[in-house]
Design an enzyme around this catalytic site. Sequence first.
Site, PDB file in Angstrom:
ATOM      1  N   LYS A  26      -2.959  -1.724 -10.544  1.00 25.84           N
ATOM      2  CA  LYS A  26      -3.394  -2.849 -10.374  1.00 25.84           C
ATOM      3  C   LYS A  26      -3.629  -2.913  -8.729  1.00 25.84           C
ATOM      4  O   LYS A  26      -2.820  -1.852  -8.267  1.00 25.84           O
ATOM      5  CB  LYS A  26      -2.248  -3.208 -10.307  1.00 25.84           C
ATOM      6  CG  LYS A  26      -1.430  -4.934  -9.357  1.00 25.84           C
ATOM      7  CD  LYS A  26      -1.782  -6.150  -9.795  1.00 25.84           C
ATOM      8  CE  LYS A  26      -1.156  -6.727  -9.005  1.00 25.84           C
ATOM      9  NZ  LYS A  26      -2.072  -7.053  -8.126  1.00 25.84           N
ATOM     10  N   GLU A  49       5.536   5.808  -2.934  1.00 30.96           N
ATOM     11  CA  GLU A  49       5.877   6.032  -0.907  1.00 30.96           C
ATOM     12  C   GLU A  49       5.559   4.618  -0.664  1.00 30.96           C
ATOM     13  O   GLU A  49       4.843   3.639  -0.435  1.00 30.96           O
ATOM     14  CB  GLU A  49       4.147   6.162  -1.644  1.00 30.96           C
ATOM     15  CG  GLU A  49       3.525   7.067   0.441  1.00 30.96           C
ATOM     16  CD  GLU A  49       3.146   6.006   0.981  1.00 30.96           C
ATOM     17  OE1 GLU A  49       4.417   5.539   1.730  1.00 30.96           O
ATOM     18  OE2 GLU A  49       1.497   5.693   1.050  1.00 30.96           O
ATOM     19  N   CYS A  91       1.458   3.144   6.675  1.00 33.76           N
ATOM     20  CA  CYS A  91       2.592   3.042   6.524  1.00 33.76           C
ATOM     21  C   CYS A  91       2.864   4.445   7.580  1.00 33.76           C
ATOM     22  O   CYS A  91       4.538   4.095   8.412  1.00 33.76           O
ATOM     23  CB  CYS A  91       3.221   3.993   5.123  1.00 33.76           C
ATOM     24  SG  CYS A  91       2.001   4.587   4.513  1.00 33.76           S
ATOM     25  N   GLU A 107      10.198  -2.257   8.780  1.00 35.68           N
ATOM     26  CA  GLU A 107       8.237  -2.212   9.326  1.00 35.68           C
ATOM     27  C   GLU A 107       8.314  -3.757   9.506  1.00 35.68           C
ATOM     28  O   GLU A 107       7.597  -4.628   8.388  1.00 35.68           O
ATOM     29  CB  GLU A 107       8.213  -1.427   7.909  1.00 35.68           C
ATOM     30  CG  GLU A 107       7.080  -1.398   8.304  1.00 35.68           C
ATOM     31  CD  GLU A 107       6.055  -0.522   6.882  1.00 35.68           C
ATOM     32  OE1 GLU A 107       5.770   0.950   6.683  1.00 35.68           O
ATOM     33  OE2 GLU A 107       6.826  -0.558   5.544  1.00 35.68           O
TER      34      GLU A 107
END
Length: 483
Positions: A172, A247, A281, A380
Amino acid sequence: MRISNWINGKECPPQDDCWLDKFNPHSGEILSQVADSTAEDTRRAVSVAEAAFAAWSDLTPVRRGQILMDIVAAMKGRAEELADCIAIETGKPPQDAKGEVGAAILQAEYFAGEGMRLYARSLTSGTPGKYSHTVRQPRGIAGLIVPANTPIANIAWKTFPALICGNTVVLKASEDAPRIALLFAQLAKQAGLPDGVFNVIQGLGQSAGATLVTDERVSVISFTGSTVVGRWIAEVAGRRLARVSLELGGKNPFVVCDDADIEQAVHWAALSAFSNAGQRCAAGSRIIVFKEVYEDFRDKLVAKAQNLKLGVAAGCDLGPVVSKRQQQSILAVIENSNREGGTTLCGGAAPSTAELSNGYYIQPTLVEGLNAHAELSRKEVFGPVATLHVVETLPEALALANATEYGLTAAIHTRNVDRAMWFAQRVRAGVANINLGTYGSEPHMPFGGFGASGNGTREPGVEALDVYSELKNISFLIRPNQI
């Protein structure tokens, strides 16, 4: 340009002939139209991957590795084309796009070579004449869901270990970086990858990606993205006992001790916070500084941030964030930080110059004065924004570093090896760097985090093989009367 799905070795438009607009992050103009795939489009790709599985998994790992090495050669031959695609789709300066392609090629080379190893173990037995060993066998169909921040690196990170283990793949692609996935699929076919082994579904996560998570035929899901979505995947795929590798996000601490090399600390703090427009990240978004050096470090980091050049031309330090939605979300969080008592030292807005005003740019932003519970200290934001915090001791720095639900990466700058190792052993993070930035994983190094940063799996490194394969123990008993 219309960007279709890739199913069974060819481009396939979406079943409902619906398309999404993809915008150029630098200019805000429409760049392409992307297949708005439905659940049925995804199920079709899964069926094709299911049909291709037997032949692909029957190849020896060495032969699979040879095919993957041919893909590596094709990536090298078309590296400039891949980099150009990334630069346009994501708004990266050209040198950053080229660096990402190079990283993806290294990742691909590493796992292609694993075909000659694919290590298992020989085991001893308490039974005379009994010999045991383990072998790795493929899981089946791997559903890979990737983000747009480093698109070709993310594709290589997941695809090559999945394929070398003998799985077939439905990827995807991110709706914010769709063409690079299609380009990779075309390249892989031309390099000799059999049809149906690697398939690409475009579109939105709710309609296209979610089907990978719920389809009983998809035996392993690997997802890189937000913690909110990761929790949903873990819950839904866990009900059917699919293997899941997550992750997720990070709110990564960057600690500067009073004995640090301040110039080097400023250099690495700026890279950690602002490279790739903060869309990592592993970005160093919480900068924790000892009181004795705080003002010196702060002033130099602010000057560094103010001198960074925004744009997509060669030599620019950072480009735009990938979408208008992301830009507006970041600006809203910065605005809220001022209401919570923060002081914006630099940046804090979109640039107003004619060249950049239509793009999705955010000025490199530093905010001080927030406590550990403020939204910007915890959330974040995935943009070029970092907070500065003052501490007096290393235990205080460690406590603040660990005061987060995340635990992905961390860095400390100090000349004292005892301090460095004390912190590295105790910080709640899957990666701890000393006198470096908060990022820097290499193909042979495991990457992943604690807490809300993941579910305990590690990719890449040989640890990724545990995600994409099953271990089988085989035992054999000698027949004494045949000797």
